[in-house]
Design a protein around this motif. Structure first.
Motif, PDB file in Angstrom:
ATOM      1  N   GLU A 130      10.220   0.597   2.886  1.00  0.00           N
ATOM      2  CA  GLU A 130      10.695   1.055   1.576  1.00  0.00           C
ATOM      3  C   GLU A 130       9.607   1.823   0.832  1.00  0.00           C
ATOM      4  OE1 GLU A 130      13.559   0.879  -0.198  1.00  0.00           O
ATOM      5  OE2 GLU A 130      14.688   0.046   1.486  1.00  0.00           O
ATOM      6  N   GLY A 131       8.366   1.564   1.168  1.00  0.00           N
ATOM      7  CA  GLY A 131       7.270   2.188   0.444  1.00  0.00           C
ATOM      8  C   GLY A 131       6.858   3.556   0.948  1.00  0.00           C
ATOM      9  N   TRP A 132       7.222   3.898   2.190  1.00  0.00           N
ATOM     10  CA  TRP A 132       6.737   5.148   2.763  1.00  0.00           C
ATOM     11  C   TRP A 132       7.150   6.393   1.981  1.00  0.00           C
ATOM     12  CZ3 TRP A 132       2.645   5.057   5.401  1.00  0.00           C
ATOM     13  CH2 TRP A 132       2.369   4.011   6.284  1.00  0.00           C
ATOM     14  N   PRO A 133       8.382   6.505   1.464  1.00  0.00           N
ATOM     15  CA  PRO A 133       8.719   7.693   0.657  1.00  0.00           C
ATOM     16  C   PRO A 133       7.826   7.832  -0.574  1.00  0.00           C
ATOM     17  CG  PRO A 133      10.716   6.551   1.338  1.00  0.00           C
ATOM     18  CD  PRO A 133       9.574   5.653   1.684  1.00  0.00           C
ATOM     19  N   PHE A 134       7.510   6.719  -1.229  1.00  0.00           N
ATOM     20  CA  PHE A 134       6.664   6.756  -2.419  1.00  0.00           C
ATOM     21  C   PHE A 134       5.228   7.142  -2.053  1.00  0.00           C
ATOM     22  CE2 PHE A 134      10.197   4.022  -3.485  1.00  0.00           C
ATOM     23  CZ  PHE A 134      10.519   4.409  -4.770  1.00  0.00           C
ATOM     24  N   ILE A 135       4.773   6.630  -0.918  1.00  0.00           N
ATOM     25  CA  ILE A 135       3.419   6.963  -0.462  1.00  0.00           C
ATOM     26  C   ILE A 135       3.334   8.453  -0.116  1.00  0.00           C
ATOM     27  CG2 ILE A 135       1.719   6.548   1.355  1.00  0.00           C
ATOM     28  CD1 ILE A 135       2.854   3.669   1.523  1.00  0.00           C
ATOM     29  N   ALA A 136       4.373   8.973   0.532  1.00  0.00           N
ATOM     30  CA  ALA A 136       4.395  10.388   0.897  1.00  0.00           C
ATOM     31  C   ALA A 136       4.377  11.271  -0.352  1.00  0.00           C
ATOM     32  CB  ALA A 136       5.626  10.692   1.747  1.00  0.00           C
TER      33      ALA A 136
END
Length: 241
Positions: A25-31
């Motif tokens: 769930e966090g990867w889009p925010f990290i990107a």
């Protein structure tokens, strides 16, 4: 293997054990954070370093470390990292269909520095999942359990129904649920995530004796909240001011 190779392997092993998995769930925010860091840094170097720190914090927020769940008949495990902010009797939310009589409620408040992956407090079958839109009041307030946006699960266990409610807070704006109705889950299994600060409420059969106190720090999937197999006892309402 020579000493240089041994040293390299030791360093790699230490690094891998230090890294904490990040939930998908966090990867889009990290990107997004990483892209903005590069973009802003192109215009002004100090913004790059500010963005890099922010990106690191986003990675830290969405961490999903492995947990070792205690095994025991009737154990109720904390569904969230955070601090116990309320313990005592309260009526469960109407949408959960758990009746109008008080149950034992234990509330755990999560700040923005806690791990926000939520876990099942008990083993059982998910009877129902109910999402309720609402406000975004301070999650530490008692009325947040009634007025805030929330997602409730009811778990059927051999010792009675247990409710667990994900509650949004001032900063939180997105509740994510990983499980579905009819699924059989074990205590400690991942059930959801709330983005950026929130609260988890656990509703237990009345008479269950809590094993935690207000202000105590909880670790999701590991800390014991109560024991459903213990002799029934009274649990008067106590909460923070």
């Amino acid at each position: 293997m020579n000493s240089r190779n041994e040293g390299t392997m030791s360093l790699i092993d230490t690094f891998s054990r230090t890294l904490v998995p990040i939930h998908r769930e966090g990867w889009p925010f990290i990107a997004i954070a990483g892209f903005l860091t590069i973009l802003l840094g192109w215009f002004w170097d100090p913004l790059f370093w500010i963005g890099l720190i922010t990106t690191g914090w986003v990675c830290y927020f969405f961490r999903d470390p492995p947990r070792v769940t205690p095994i025991g008949d009737g154990l109720v495990i904390s569904p969230a990292d955070g601090t116990v902010c309320m313990v005592g009797s309260a009526k469960p939310p109407l949408e959960l269909d758990l009746g109008s009589e008080p149950m034992i409620r234990i509330c755990i408040f999560m700040n923005v520095f806690n791990c926000h992956v939520n876990r099942a407090p008990v083993s059982g079958v998910i009877r129902q999942i109910v999402y309720t839109p609402g406000k975004f009041l301070n999650a530490e307030l008692d009325k947040a359990s009634e007025h805030n946006e929330r997602n409730g699960l009811v778990l059927d266990t051999p010792r009675g129904a247990v409710g667990v409610v994900q509650i949004a807070g001032l900063v939180a704006r997105r509740i994510v649920c990983f499980v579905g109705e009819g699924e059989t889950i074990n205590a400690g299994d991942r059930i959801g995530l709330i983005r950026f600060g929130s609260r988890l409420d656990v509703y237990l059969p009345y008479g269950t004796a809590p094993k935690v106190a207000i202000g105590q720090t909880m670790v999701a999937g590991e800390s014991v909240l109560a024991d459903l197999s213990a002799p029934a006892g009274s649990a008067p309402m106590t909460r923070v001011a």
